[in-house]
Design a protein around this motif. Structure first.
Motif, PDB file in Angstrom:
ATOM      1  N   LYS A 127       0.805  -1.224   0.000  1.00 19.32           N
ATOM      2  CA  LYS A 127       0.000   0.000   0.000  1.00 19.32           C
ATOM      3  C   LYS A 127       0.838   1.273   0.000  1.00 19.32           C
ATOM      4  CE  LYS A 127      -4.429  -1.569   1.755  1.00 19.32           C
ATOM      5  NZ  LYS A 127      -5.384  -1.584   2.897  1.00 19.32           N
ATOM      6  N   SER A 129       3.641   1.600  -1.608  1.00 17.22           N
ATOM      7  CA  SER A 129       4.540   1.555  -2.765  1.00 17.22           C
ATOM      8  C   SER A 129       4.493   2.868  -3.552  1.00 17.22           C
ATOM      9  CB  SER A 129       4.147   0.404  -3.692  1.00 17.22           C
ATOM     10  OG  SER A 129       4.898   0.472  -4.907  1.00 17.22           O
ATOM     11  N   PRO A 130       5.653   3.341  -4.031  1.00 18.41           N
ATOM     12  CA  PRO A 130       5.668   4.540  -4.874  1.00 18.41           C
ATOM     13  C   PRO A 130       5.296   4.248  -6.328  1.00 18.41           C
ATOM     14  CG  PRO A 130       7.906   3.743  -4.565  1.00 18.41           C
ATOM     15  CD  PRO A 130       7.015   2.871  -3.715  1.00 18.41           C
ATOM     16  N   LEU A 131       5.152   2.978  -6.664  1.00 15.75           N
ATOM     17  CA  LEU A 131       4.825   2.607  -8.047  1.00 15.75           C
ATOM     18  C   LEU A 131       3.437   3.112  -8.415  1.00 15.75           C
ATOM     19  CD1 LEU A 131       6.171  -1.065  -8.048  1.00 15.75           C
ATOM     20  CD2 LEU A 131       7.187   0.893  -9.226  1.00 15.75           C
ATOM     21  N   THR A 132       3.319   3.645  -9.638  1.00 17.86           N
ATOM     22  CA  THR A 132       2.032   4.195 -10.086  1.00 17.86           C
ATOM     23  C   THR A 132       1.484   3.504 -11.323  1.00 17.86           C
ATOM     24  OG1 THR A 132       3.187   5.882 -11.397  1.00 17.86           O
ATOM     25  CG2 THR A 132       2.540   6.482  -9.148  1.00 17.86           C
ATOM     26  N   ASP A 133       2.296   2.657 -11.990  1.00 14.34           N
ATOM     27  CA  ASP A 133       1.814   1.949 -13.177  1.00 14.34           C
ATOM     28  C   ASP A 133       2.601   0.651 -13.355  1.00 14.34           C
ATOM     29  OD1 ASP A 133       4.128   2.312 -15.171  1.00 14.34           O
ATOM     30  OD2 ASP A 133       3.733   4.377 -14.583  1.00 14.34           O
ATOM     31  N   SER A 138       8.791   1.489 -14.934  1.00 13.48           N
ATOM     32  CA  SER A 138       8.476   1.638 -13.511  1.00 13.48           C
ATOM     33  C   SER A 138       9.044   0.506 -12.675  1.00 13.48           C
ATOM     34  CB  SER A 138       6.961   1.708 -13.308  1.00 13.48           C
ATOM     35  OG  SER A 138       6.429   2.884 -13.850  1.00 13.48           O
ATOM     36  N   LYS A 206      -2.258  -3.414  -2.387  1.00 18.77           N
ATOM     37  CA  LYS A 206      -3.284  -2.840  -3.259  1.00 18.77           C
ATOM     38  C   LYS A 206      -3.039  -3.305  -4.690  1.00 18.77           C
ATOM     39  CE  LYS A 206      -0.534   1.348  -4.090  1.00 18.77           C
ATOM     40  NZ  LYS A 206      -0.438   2.808  -3.914  1.00 18.77           N
ATOM     41  N   LEU A 208      -2.281  -2.704  -8.438  1.00 23.00           N
ATOM     42  CA  LEU A 208      -1.612  -1.654  -9.204  1.00 23.00           C
ATOM     43  C   LEU A 208      -2.179  -1.536 -10.621  1.00 23.00           C
ATOM     44  CD1 LEU A 208       0.659   0.468  -9.264  1.00 23.00           C
ATOM     45  CD2 LEU A 208       2.190  -1.330 -10.108  1.00 23.00           C
TER      46      LEU A 208
END
Length: 265
Positions: A127, A129-133, A138, A206, A208
């Protein structure tokens, strides 16, 4: 003149080929009154062991519905995923109903029925995590977990060549590692991940995003795997899939586990 070792190896190979041919012949001629179903029992909600140790899940209930439609008796056999195709070929059971994707590579080893469901691959992350895609850029340098010998492991290695892909024997093991901060992301079926994320065990993470629907990797959906040459049982299963889709039994089973149509387009 060939050596004794060479002759022994040749005889062993011939015996194996003869055994396979005999199995195919017996499958083709058999009157099916009982079908032994192999499934993993470690891939909820599709197949798992319930509190009493009984095999349960969507795969198991669909298998039972298909057997009822075909008017044959079903017996179920739990089998570790890594050895499930060899166990089928060695006649430990007659069919694999275990969310196995129909892929070109597997079609070299087994005979598939038509699909009985088709859902997308997806990725989950912690939750915080800085990953957005889910792009390759990424995930560069990140550690991704997936269950071995699955389309999701193949997708991880194909889509993310610059990531460190860790392979696990079961889905439960990668879930533990991502929950404990040892993975940056995990890949699996969107249904498996979504239901896990809704449970207390999945509170760490979460969703992604979903994977691109690459048929060369993900195949044509999940099918029932049979021994090569077993066209008779394939026809029986295919006709039963059509029948339970038409008579509402499929929807009844599906609605027990999912809030949407998992059969797909």
């Amino acid at each position: 003149m060939p050596s004794i070792k060479t002759m022994i190896l040749a005889a062993t190979a011939l015996a194996a080929m003869s055994g396979l041919a005999q199995a195919q012949q017996s499958d083709a001629d058999k009157t099916w009154t009982e079908v032994r179903i192999g499934t993993e029992g470690a891939y909820p909600p599709f197949n798992f062991l319930d509190a009493s140790g009984k095999l349960s899940g969507f795969d198991v209930d669909i298998a039972q519905a298909l057997c009822d439609q075909m008017k044959v008796t079903c017996t179920f056999v739990a089998q570790d995923w890594d050895g499930i195709i060899p166990a089928l070929q060695n006649e430990r059971f007659d069919a694999i109903i275990a969310s196995m994707s129909i892929t070109p590579e597997r079609e070299k080893q087994v005979l598939f029925t038509n699909k009985y469901y088709n859902t997308a691959g997806a990725m989950a992350v912690p939750k915080d995590s800085p990953l957005t895609d889910v792009s390759d850029a990424s995930l560069k340098g990140k550690t991704i977990g997936a269950q071995g010998s699955t389309t999701h492991a193949q997708a991880a290695e194909t889509f993310y060549p610059d990531a460190d892909v860790k392979i696990y024997p079961t889905a439960e093991e990668y879930k533990l590692d991502v929950a404990n901060g040892r993975l940056d992301a995990v890949m699996d079926d969107i249904v498996v991940l979504s239901q896990w994320l809704e449970s207390p065990d999945g509170a760490c993470c979460k969703l992604l995003g979903t994977m691109k629907p690459d048929e060369a990797i993900y195949g044509k959906g999940a099918g029932i795997a049979l021994r090569q040459g077993n066209e008779k049982l394939k026809t029986m299963f295919n006709e039963a899939i059509v029948a339970i889709r038409a008579n509402g039994v499929y929807k009844t089973v599906q609605d027990k586990y999912f809030k949407f149509d998992v059969y797909g387009k």
